[in-house]
Scaffold this motif. Structure first.
Motif, PDB file in Angstrom:
ATOM      1  N   PHE A  25       0.847  -1.187   0.000  1.00 24.83           N
ATOM      2  CA  PHE A  25       0.000   0.000   0.000  1.00 24.83           C
ATOM      3  C   PHE A  25       0.884   1.237   0.000  1.00 24.83           C
ATOM      4  O   PHE A  25       1.577   1.509   0.984  1.00 24.83           O
ATOM      5  CB  PHE A  25      -0.907   0.019   1.230  1.00 24.83           C
ATOM      6  CG  PHE A  25      -2.220  -0.692   1.061  1.00 24.83           C
ATOM      7  CD1 PHE A  25      -3.420  -0.009   1.133  1.00 24.83           C
ATOM      8  CD2 PHE A  25      -2.258  -2.065   0.828  1.00 24.83           C
ATOM      9  CE1 PHE A  25      -4.629  -0.660   0.977  1.00 24.83           C
ATOM     10  CE2 PHE A  25      -3.457  -2.735   0.677  1.00 24.83           C
ATOM     11  CZ  PHE A  25      -4.650  -2.033   0.742  1.00 24.83           C
ATOM     12  N   GLY A  28      -0.628   4.121   2.871  1.00 23.18           N
ATOM     13  CA  GLY A  28      -1.516   3.371   3.756  1.00 23.18           C
ATOM     14  C   GLY A  28      -1.624   3.922   5.154  1.00 23.18           C
ATOM     15  O   GLY A  28      -2.319   3.339   5.985  1.00 23.18           O
ATOM     16  N   GLY A  33      -6.212   5.306   1.486  1.00 23.00           N
ATOM     17  CA  GLY A  33      -5.406   4.096   1.598  1.00 23.00           C
ATOM     18  C   GLY A  33      -5.579   3.424   2.946  1.00 23.00           C
ATOM     19  O   GLY A  33      -5.709   2.195   3.043  1.00 23.00           O
ATOM     20  N   THR A  36      -9.015   1.814   3.291  1.00 24.66           N
ATOM     21  CA  THR A  36      -9.055   0.555   2.542  1.00 24.66           C
ATOM     22  C   THR A  36      -8.274  -0.528   3.261  1.00 24.66           C
ATOM     23  O   THR A  36      -8.700  -1.689   3.335  1.00 24.66           O
ATOM     24  CB  THR A  36      -8.491   0.760   1.131  1.00 24.66           C
ATOM     25  OG1 THR A  36      -9.170   1.846   0.504  1.00 24.66           O
ATOM     26  CG2 THR A  36      -8.651  -0.497   0.286  1.00 24.66           C
ATOM     27  N   TYR A  51       3.084  -1.234   4.159  1.00 31.96           N
ATOM     28  CA  TYR A  51       2.417   0.046   3.940  1.00 31.96           C
ATOM     29  C   TYR A  51       3.448   1.171   3.998  1.00 31.96           C
ATOM     30  O   TYR A  51       4.261   1.269   4.900  1.00 31.96           O
ATOM     31  CB  TYR A  51       1.249   0.251   4.897  1.00 31.96           C
ATOM     32  CG  TYR A  51       1.556   0.265   6.380  1.00 31.96           C
ATOM     33  CD1 TYR A  51       1.625   1.461   7.082  1.00 31.96           C
ATOM     34  CD2 TYR A  51       1.739  -0.927   7.086  1.00 31.96           C
ATOM     35  CE1 TYR A  51       1.884   1.476   8.442  1.00 31.96           C
ATOM     36  CE2 TYR A  51       2.000  -0.925   8.442  1.00 31.96           C
ATOM     37  CZ  TYR A  51       2.069   0.283   9.124  1.00 31.96           C
ATOM     38  OH  TYR A  51       2.335   0.297  10.475  1.00 31.96           O
ATOM     39  N   TYR A 106      -1.279  -1.276  -4.351  1.00 29.37           N
ATOM     40  CA  TYR A 106      -2.343  -0.290  -4.190  1.00 29.37           C
ATOM     41  C   TYR A 106      -1.717   1.083  -3.971  1.00 29.37           C
ATOM     42  O   TYR A 106      -0.949   1.274  -3.032  1.00 29.37           O
ATOM     43  CB  TYR A 106      -3.203  -0.687  -2.983  1.00 29.37           C
ATOM     44  CG  TYR A 106      -4.394   0.205  -2.700  1.00 29.37           C
ATOM     45  CD1 TYR A 106      -5.682  -0.192  -3.044  1.00 29.37           C
ATOM     46  CD2 TYR A 106      -4.237   1.432  -2.060  1.00 29.37           C
ATOM     47  CE1 TYR A 106      -6.782   0.608  -2.767  1.00 29.37           C
ATOM     48  CE2 TYR A 106      -5.330   2.236  -1.783  1.00 29.37           C
ATOM     49  CZ  TYR A 106      -6.589   1.823  -2.137  1.00 29.37           C
ATOM     50  OH  TYR A 106      -7.675   2.617  -1.859  1.00 29.37           O
ATOM     51  N   SER A 108      -2.398   5.150  -3.397  1.00 27.72           N
ATOM     52  CA  SER A 108      -3.321   6.258  -3.157  1.00 27.72           C
ATOM     53  C   SER A 108      -2.608   7.502  -2.650  1.00 27.72           C
ATOM     54  O   SER A 108      -3.242   8.547  -2.490  1.00 27.72           O
ATOM     55  CB  SER A 108      -4.394   5.848  -2.133  1.00 27.72           C
ATOM     56  OG  SER A 108      -3.801   5.525  -0.890  1.00 27.72           O
ATOM     57  N   ASN A 253     -13.353   0.666  -2.154  1.00 26.07           N
ATOM     58  CA  ASN A 253     -12.016   0.578  -2.730  1.00 26.07           C
ATOM     59  C   ASN A 253     -11.378  -0.784  -2.512  1.00 26.07           C
ATOM     60  O   ASN A 253     -10.584  -1.240  -3.344  1.00 26.07           O
ATOM     61  CB  ASN A 253     -11.137   1.696  -2.178  1.00 26.07           C
ATOM     62  CG  ASN A 253     -11.451   3.033  -2.819  1.00 26.07           C
ATOM     63  OD1 ASN A 253     -11.099   3.286  -3.964  1.00 26.07           O
ATOM     64  ND2 ASN A 253     -12.150   3.899  -2.091  1.00 26.07           N
TER      65      ASN A 253
END
Length: 348
Positions: A25, A28, A33, A36, A51, A106, A108, A253
């Motif tokens: 992530f 995160g 983030g 999610t 993360y 992922y 964000s 998400n």
């Protein structure tokens, strides 16, 4: 619109369908983030998550909450200011040293800023945050995603940004130095989609998603000058009506990041046989890719899960070679940064 009940039901199945994913992530520790990531921890059995964030003090809070939600998970904070490519490389190296494959990348992390000087690597500030850093994470971790796909495991890249809001690019300003604030933001979103489209074609065993998260109140929602005051005032007055709740944002998400309705192109037929039924409600059938074809591997999603497809400008970019040109430009920027550091090393 994909009903929230459909999304919640699908996420509940992750405990059996994707019980122990290995995820990265980027962003995160706060905002979308983090929302999610909390839902991921709650919905899976024993996730392993790296993360990425800038602030260790935020990570302490995140770590505690994740361990309370799911103590069987493994949560590893990787400190990284993604503004610089060299920092991204160090973070990715930490992950590559420990993992042979990952299931989900992922992204964000980002912010809206103007007026900043170029980064120390000579990259436009907003472009570095919004595009190049995330592209570098993909570039560096793509071998681990490909390894997962080769073992017939789940493999997906999802970028939270401006999916479905693409506009025409200035092919002579791909590094986004000469655009005004609004145009630059739109160009960033288009460059992200175009690059993911290219990567989906080159990597048919991995699915790629560019999603628009909608209006979600996060710690990072700051804007320049008087615009900032106006936005904050609007959120204070009408936020409860305009903003997507934190929990719903996280659930939606997570669904986009893990659902089988967004398959890699090589798995499209398999997914259609498993999911598509006559009269299937939205959110349970294979989604349409950005080219208008079901299951084509690259998807642009509205905040409510609606797949945005067939946008004329994106299809034109495929036909005229702009899609490939954007990724070649990206690689050229990376090469220039690598050469810069190489010269500094040789001169030391």
């Amino acid at each position: 619109m994909i009903p929230l009940t459909t999304i919640q039901a699908a996420n509940a199945e992750l405990a059996t369908r994707l019980p122990s994913p290995v995820c990265v992530f980027v962003g995160g520790t706060t905002g979308i983030g983090f929302f999610t990531l909390k839902q991921l921890a709650a919905s899976t059995v024993s996730p392993k998550v790296y993360y990425i964030g800038r602030t260790p003090s935020n990570a302490v809070i995140v770590q505690k909450q994740l361990e309370e939600i799911n103590p069987k998970g493994t949560y590893i904070f990787v400190e990284c200011d993604i503004l610089l490519i060299k920092n991204v490389d160090k973070a990715c190296e930490q992950i590559r040293e420990k993992e042979k494959e990952i299931n989900l990348l992922y992204g964000s992390a980002g912010m809206i800023r103007i007026g900043h000087p170029d980064t120390a690597e000579g990259v436009n500030f907003m472009a570095a945050i919004s595009y190049y850093s995330h592209a570098r994470f993909i570039f560096n971790l793509l071998p681990l995603l490909k390894a997962s796909a080769a073992n017939n495991h789940f493999a997906r890249v999802i970028r939270i940004g401006a999916g479905g809001l693409e506009r025409s690019l200035d092919p002579n300003d791909l590094d986004m130095r000469n655009s005004g604030f609004v145009r630059a933001r739109l160009q960033h979103g288009t460059v992200v989609t175009v690059s993911l489209d290219h990567l989906a074609k080159e990597n048919p065993d991995i699915s790629f998603i560019h999603a628009y998260a909608g209006a979600v109140k996060t710690e990072g929602q700051t804007f320049p000058g008087l615009f900032s005051l106006a936005i904050r005032a609007l959120m204070t007055i009408a936020g409860s009506w305009l903003l997507i709740p934190e929990e719903e944002s996280g659930q939606r998400n997570l669904f986009y990041a893990t659902s089988d309705i967004y398959p890699a192109s090589s798995k499209a037929e398999e997914a259609k046989k498993a999911l598509d039924r006559e009269g299937t409600e939205e959110g349970k059938a294979v989604a349409v890719g950005l080219d208008g074809i079901k299951g084509s591997g690259c998807y642009t999603l509205h905040w409510d899960g609606t797949a945005k497809s067939g946008k004329k400008v994106l299809l034109e970019y495929r036909e005229t070679g702009i899609t490939k040109k954007v990724w070649e430009h990206t690689l050229a920027v990376f090469k220039g940064i690598e050469e810069k550091y190489q010269k500094e090393t040789e001169a030391a």
